[in-house]
Write a protein that holds these residues in place. Sequence first.
Motif, mmCIF file in Angstrom:
data_model
loop_
_atom_site.group_PDB
_atom_site.id
_atom_site.type_symbol
_atom_site.label_atom_id
_atom_site.label_comp_id
_atom_site.label_asym_id
_atom_site.label_seq_id
_atom_site.Cartn_x
_atom_site.Cartn_y
_atom_site.Cartn_z
ATOM 1 N N MET A 1 0.864 -1.185 0.000
ATOM 2 C CA MET A 1 0.000 0.000 0.000
ATOM 3 C C MET A 1 0.898 1.231 0.000
ATOM 4 O O MET A 1 1.581 1.519 0.983
ATOM 5 N N ASP A 2 0.893 1.953 -1.104
ATOM 6 C CA ASP A 2 1.789 3.094 -1.307
ATOM 7 C C ASP A 2 1.183 4.336 -0.645
ATOM 8 O O ASP A 2 0.802 5.306 -1.304
ATOM 9 N N VAL A 3 1.125 4.291 0.674
ATOM 10 C CA VAL A 3 0.415 5.299 1.457
ATOM 11 C C VAL A 3 1.369 6.433 1.831
ATOM 12 O O VAL A 3 2.518 6.200 2.208
ATOM 13 N N SER A 4 0.859 7.646 1.731
ATOM 14 C CA SER A 4 1.643 8.821 2.088
ATOM 15 C C SER A 4 0.716 9.841 2.739
ATOM 16 O O SER A 4 -0.498 9.623 2.856
ATOM 17 N N VAL A 5 1.296 10.954 3.177
ATOM 18 C CA VAL A 5 0.528 12.075 3.707
ATOM 19 C C VAL A 5 0.923 13.311 2.917
ATOM 20 O O VAL A 5 2.115 13.633 2.789
ATOM 21 N N PHE A 6 -0.069 14.001 2.353
ATOM 22 C CA PHE A 6 0.163 15.188 1.529
ATOM 23 C C PHE A 6 -0.193 16.454 2.303
ATOM 24 O O PHE A 6 -1.163 16.473 3.069
ATOM 25 N N ASP A 7 0.574 17.508 2.044
ATOM 26 C CA ASP A 7 0.139 18.823 2.511
ATOM 27 C C ASP A 7 -0.849 19.390 1.494
ATOM 28 O O ASP A 7 -1.211 18.713 0.507
ATOM 29 N N GLU A 8 -1.269 20.639 1.711
ATOM 30 C CA GLU A 8 -2.304 21.208 0.842
ATOM 31 C C GLU A 8 -1.818 21.411 -0.591
ATOM 32 O O GLU A 8 -2.630 21.590 -1.509
ATOM 33 N N HIS A 9 -0.488 21.355 -0.811
ATOM 34 C CA HIS A 9 0.058 21.530 -2.157
ATOM 35 C C HIS A 9 0.341 20.197 -2.851
ATOM 36 O O HIS A 9 0.920 20.174 -3.943
ATOM 37 N N GLY A 10 -0.030 19.090 -2.216
ATOM 38 C CA GLY A 10 0.195 17.787 -2.827
ATOM 39 C C GLY A 10 1.617 17.298 -2.684
ATOM 40 O O GLY A 10 2.070 16.468 -3.482
ATOM 41 N N GLN A 11 2.316 17.759 -1.652
ATOM 42 C CA GLN A 11 3.681 17.322 -1.393
ATOM 43 C C GLN A 11 3.708 16.399 -0.177
ATOM 44 O O GLN A 11 3.026 16.652 0.828
ATOM 45 N N THR A 12 4.496 15.325 -0.246
ATOM 46 C CA THR A 12 4.605 14.387 0.868
ATOM 47 C C THR A 12 5.279 15.056 2.057
ATOM 48 O O THR A 12 6.298 15.739 1.903
ATOM 49 N N VAL A 13 4.692 14.856 3.243
ATOM 50 C CA VAL A 13 5.261 15.422 4.466
ATOM 51 C C VAL A 13 5.377 14.330 5.520
ATOM 52 O O VAL A 13 4.595 13.372 5.539
ATOM 53 N N TYR A 14 6.366 14.477 6.394
ATOM 54 C CA TYR A 14 6.572 13.571 7.526
ATOM 55 C C TYR A 14 6.553 14.401 8.808
ATOM 56 O O TYR A 14 6.965 15.566 8.818
ATOM 57 N N ASP A 15 6.078 13.776 9.890
ATOM 58 C CA ASP A 15 5.969 14.449 11.184
ATOM 59 C C ASP A 15 5.148 15.729 11.083
ATOM 60 O O ASP A 15 5.340 16.676 11.839
#
Length: 653
Positions: A447-461
Amino acid sequence: MSDPLWQPTAEQIRSCQMGQFMRSINSQHHQHLTTYGELHRWSIKHPQVFWKLLWAFTGVVASAESEHVLEQERPFYKSRWFPGAKLNFAENLLRYRDNQTALVSWNETGKQKSLTYAELYRQVAQLANAMKAHGIQPGDRIAGYLPNIPEAVIAMLATTSLGAVWTSCSPDFGVAGTLDRFGQIQPRMIFAADGYHYNGKELSSLNTIFEVSRRIDSVEHLVIVPYLSKTPDLQSMDNALLLQDFIAEESAQEIEFEQLNFNAPLYILYSSGTTGTPKCIIHGVGGTLLQHLKEHRLHVDLSRNDCLFYFTTCGWMMWNWLVSGLASGAKLVLYDGAPFAPEVDIFWRIAAEESISVMGVSAKYLSALEKTGIEPIKHFSLPALRAVLSTGSPLPHEGFHFVYRSIKSNLMLASISGGTDIISCFALGCPIRPVYAGEIQCRGLGMDVSVFDEHGQTVYDRKGELVCLSPFPSMPIGFWNDPEDQRYHQAYFDRFTNVWSHGDYAEITENDGMIIYGRSDAVLNPGGIRIGTAEIYRQVEQLDEVIESICIGQPWHEDERIVLFVRLQAGMSLSEELVDRIKWVIRQGTTPRHVPDIILQVADIPRTLSGKITELAVRNMVMGEPVPNTDALANPEALELYRNIPALQPSKS
């Protein structure tokens, strides 16, 4: 980084199925994977190899395998997995046909019955052949209006053995809510019980299902399972007959399993319906099977030695997930009733008696259990219990500590998150990783799961939108009556191009785990700061006085203010002292931004039929806007508590 609450031993890591699977990858593909993070990254980088290996590792039963694993398209929901494969879902769940126990049924009056795998196969064969004799064919829809009893499992397996499509809802749905679901998909047959148990009461289902059956023209047969009574009265319904009469002519002991394409329809599940008529989500045969096998075998380490329980109704996707445990040969425990009836510790009495090894409940159940003061660790011997699973809403830090303090100190506590949309999980447990308070252990393999900010960029923490960047087998194969996939695209792919946006507000942690903060559409935004409602619930519900709470953002003076509603213990009222204490607890545990502007006491909190509180419905009521489809709520009368509240009205000055 905080210390883990639990971590697996070297032997547990070596002997579990995930450890075995990782070693098989290393052996066959000359890898040197040693950690879950490495395994997950490899599964994302090599999806076709990963899913093909998983197929072999879990022993998928198929009459034809596929030369190609994935035909990829854009948008990726148009992609097709294992396009040449032929298989049958029920055949995979009925692969064991011996005298080991398959199903054990409990309700509020105690243990009801058990079936071995051999007995289950015979009963499915009888019903399947009776259905076939009545003309049921591949693609026909068959509906269940049943409590969580063996007959629900048998009817589903009989249906899917024929290549027909199973759909179900809980018998606490009323006429309108049931018609909103079954009426859309036009079933040829409905299986229903004469009633169900809840909180010390026996509740009849017959009047509701008779009315539903009358109003759906496609229904040819209404098959009634005697449950509350041996002889339910069917005189008022022409096409109704008892289950034993439906199969009376049928003595066949074998099943001719219909072989279907991997992407043929298997289940129709329904969205909650709180924002309109429920969406009818179609899930496929192979994707559902393969995903559930992965989650059970690798992430839960389920085997023939296990006993699996999940507290669920037939109207929640966790029922479908639970029943797939048959494919791993486990013993499944079914329960019909309220979670605290007839005694508050009923689940733990069942766990002790049945030697449950994997126990599944909701986060709300664990919170409510803690408030009862019951500590199962003091009253029950649970040597078999090795995993507790929690879902339905985010499990707060305190819930993790409660489990290890008051249930058992040495087990894997797996908070899991996914949903009806994918009939499975994006994030879940991991038997080779530690458990940290407040965190889901891992993102699921493949599962290629990520978290995006409002601009569609992957963010951590950092908090953002939970997304999936690549196709996965348990994507819906479509929505019912959505031939151009317009509603499908709108539901998941409108926000980011060629990216599944799940609608959860989430964060990937420094431990490479995940925290879910609530639904994106319920995120609060005071002063432009995004706040997940779960962050507030976690703090408030630590207080003994508070049973549960619900939080909304109310537009106010060109900004947004936070309004918190609390349901208190019986006989308690919301004093100024308690308001101050609630605010202090929230401020201490979060930030001053999280502190509600207004706190109000309510007698009840509206929830969906699957038990989830619904912030959007409350927000609509506070703002004087209509609440669509109140039939999707278990307690729609609670909405009136939020209409025209004086403290929330703009001043006239």
